[in-house]
Design an enzyme around this catalytic site. Structure first.
Site, PDB file in Angstrom:
ATOM      1  N   LYS A   1      -3.249  -4.005  -0.066  1.00 54.20           N
ATOM      2  CA  LYS A   1      -3.600  -4.331  -1.456  1.00 54.20           C
ATOM      3  C   LYS A   1      -5.109  -4.198  -1.648  1.00 54.20           C
ATOM      4  O   LYS A   1      -5.567  -3.690  -2.675  1.00 54.20           O
ATOM      5  CB  LYS A   1      -3.121  -5.750  -1.800  1.00 54.20           C
ATOM      6  CG  LYS A   1      -1.604  -5.855  -1.892  1.00 54.20           C
ATOM      7  CD  LYS A   1      -1.103  -7.293  -1.932  1.00 54.20           C
ATOM      8  CE  LYS A   1       0.414  -7.331  -1.815  1.00 54.20           C
ATOM      9  NZ  LYS A   1       0.962  -8.697  -1.716  1.00 54.20           N
TER      10      LYS A   1
ATOM     11  N   GLN B   1      -0.773 -14.804  -0.948  1.00 54.64           N
ATOM     12  CA  GLN B   1       0.207 -14.087  -0.130  1.00 54.64           C
ATOM     13  C   GLN B   1       1.219 -15.052   0.491  1.00 54.64           C
ATOM     14  O   GLN B   1       0.852 -16.052   1.096  1.00 54.64           O
ATOM     15  CB  GLN B   1      -0.528 -13.295   0.971  1.00 54.64           C
ATOM     16  CG  GLN B   1       0.367 -12.417   1.807  1.00 54.64           C
ATOM     17  CD  GLN B   1       0.988 -11.262   1.009  1.00 54.64           C
ATOM     18  OE1 GLN B   1       0.317 -10.603   0.218  1.00 54.64           O
ATOM     19  NE2 GLN B   1       2.273 -11.022   1.212  1.00 54.64           N
TER      20      GLN B   1
ATOM     21  N   ASP C   1       0.812 -11.598  -9.928  1.00 51.77           N
ATOM     22  CA  ASP C   1       1.966 -11.531  -9.032  1.00 51.77           C
ATOM     23  C   ASP C   1       3.212 -12.100  -9.723  1.00 51.77           C
ATOM     24  O   ASP C   1       4.318 -12.024  -9.178  1.00 51.77           O
ATOM     25  CB  ASP C   1       1.676 -12.344  -7.752  1.00 51.77           C
ATOM     26  CG  ASP C   1       2.058 -11.582  -6.497  1.00 51.77           C
ATOM     27  OD1 ASP C   1       2.376 -10.388  -6.601  1.00 51.77           O
ATOM     28  OD2 ASP C   1       2.037 -12.204  -5.419  1.00 51.77           O
TER      29      ASP C   1
END
Ligand code: NAP
Length: 290
Positions: A54, A98, A121
């Protein structure tokens, strides 16, 4: 019939090039550089790889990428304090934490804390709720990528019967809602581990999306000739190779179009994270999404 391969790698390159152009234009016209912060707690090797991917993709798109790596014994309070700091940081347009977090940390309050205007996200329950009422803010990245792949392959969703296998909050459930939104207009069956006769359900599908995490779950006898098959699964085979949920060799002889693993959905997930970050940067400054 041998299925057409839907090339997610090529599509990702095309979309990322367009995003990089949009980022350059945003900088030139408004002096804005979108910024993404990725928070990693601990040293889970897979998470390190994902965050690294990412980071590189974000920089390649011309955006600011900030990686925040915290020790595995970080407290809930310190993690939440970091998210609060990122919420207040004007250089940061998108925040992702994450997953999975170490066992002693609860992801839910952390996700609820992320400012909805920076929730690229799309895991904050507010973001999921906006999708559920048909007025989405950000679309979660993997399902968003699946929609792009279907569009690129010229698959008409309006009136189509789509069977989504897997009901996680990360992939299957939000995808099922996205497909039923006005404008996409699919008729969706959301299947899961308790679905009776999955094979029969799948045989009624114009499109099958497999998002389960079981090697070889979708076999050729479950696919109506000519149907489109999207494989979200990422599993490690016995030889260590990456494989999906679909028996690719068998299903490609029946399906009309199919995504491979690797090179299908995977590259699109990171791409749509970049898209969401670009959109967040624009929306936060009162500019239209695109
Ligand atoms: P998850 O949270 O474990 O959910 C799996 C879902 O599959 C559950 O809803 C489960 O049903 C269902 N399921 C399990 N066994 C089944 C069976 N035999 N028949 C039908 N349904 C079954 O997984 P996830 O996070 O959604 O991820 C799914 C897969 O996609 C994994 O391989 C993951 O690595 C991959 N993935 C890939 C990307 C990418 O970018 N390519 C991104 C995210 C995830 P129940 O709800 O009844 O338990």
């Amino acid at each position: 019939m041998t299925a057409r391969i839907i090339d997610g790698k090529a599509l990702a390159q095309k979309v990322r090039a367009r995003i990089a152009d949009d980022v350059a234009r945003l900088k030139a016209e408004h002096d804005v550089r979108p910024g993404l912060a990725a928070v990693l707690v601990g040293e889970d090797p897979a998470s390190q790889v994902y965050v690294g991917m990412k980071h590189r993709a974000t920089e390649e798109a011309g955006m600011l990428s900030r990686q925040l790596v915290l020790p595995a014994d970080t407290s809930q309070r310190d993690l939440e304090a970091l998210v609060a700091d990122l919420n207040a940081d004007d250089a940061i347009d998108g925040i992702l934490v994450q997953l999975p977090l170490p066992d002693h940390l609860d992801p839910q309050p952390v996700q609820e804390l992320i400012d909805p205007t920076k929730d690229v996200d799309a895991l904050n329950p507010y973001t999921a709720g906006r999708l559920a009422i048909g007025d989405p803010t950000f679309l979660s990245c993997t399902p968003y990528g699946v929609l792009q792949l279907l569009a690129e392959a010229g698959v008409e969703t309006a009136g189509a019967h789509v069977v989504v296998v897997g009901r996680s909050n990360l992939v299957g459930r939000p995808l099922s809602v996205m497909l039923t939104l006005k404008g996409r207009d699919a008729t969706v069956t959301l299947a899961h581990s308790r679905t009776a006769d999955l094979a029969a359900v799948c045989r009624t599908a114009d499109v099958i999306v497999a998002a389960v995490g079981r090697i070889g779950l979708i076999t050729a006898d479950m696919v109506r000739p000519g149907a489109t098959v999207i494989d979200v699964g990422t599993n490690r085979g016995e030889d260590g190779r990456l494989v999906g949920d679909v028996d690719f060799a068998g299903v490609r002889e029946v399906a009309g179009a199919i995504t491979p693993v690797p090179g299908g959905v995977g590259p699109m997930t990171v791409t749509m994270l970049l898209q969401n970050t670009l959109e967040a940067a624009r929306l936060r400054r009162g500019l239209p999404r695109n």
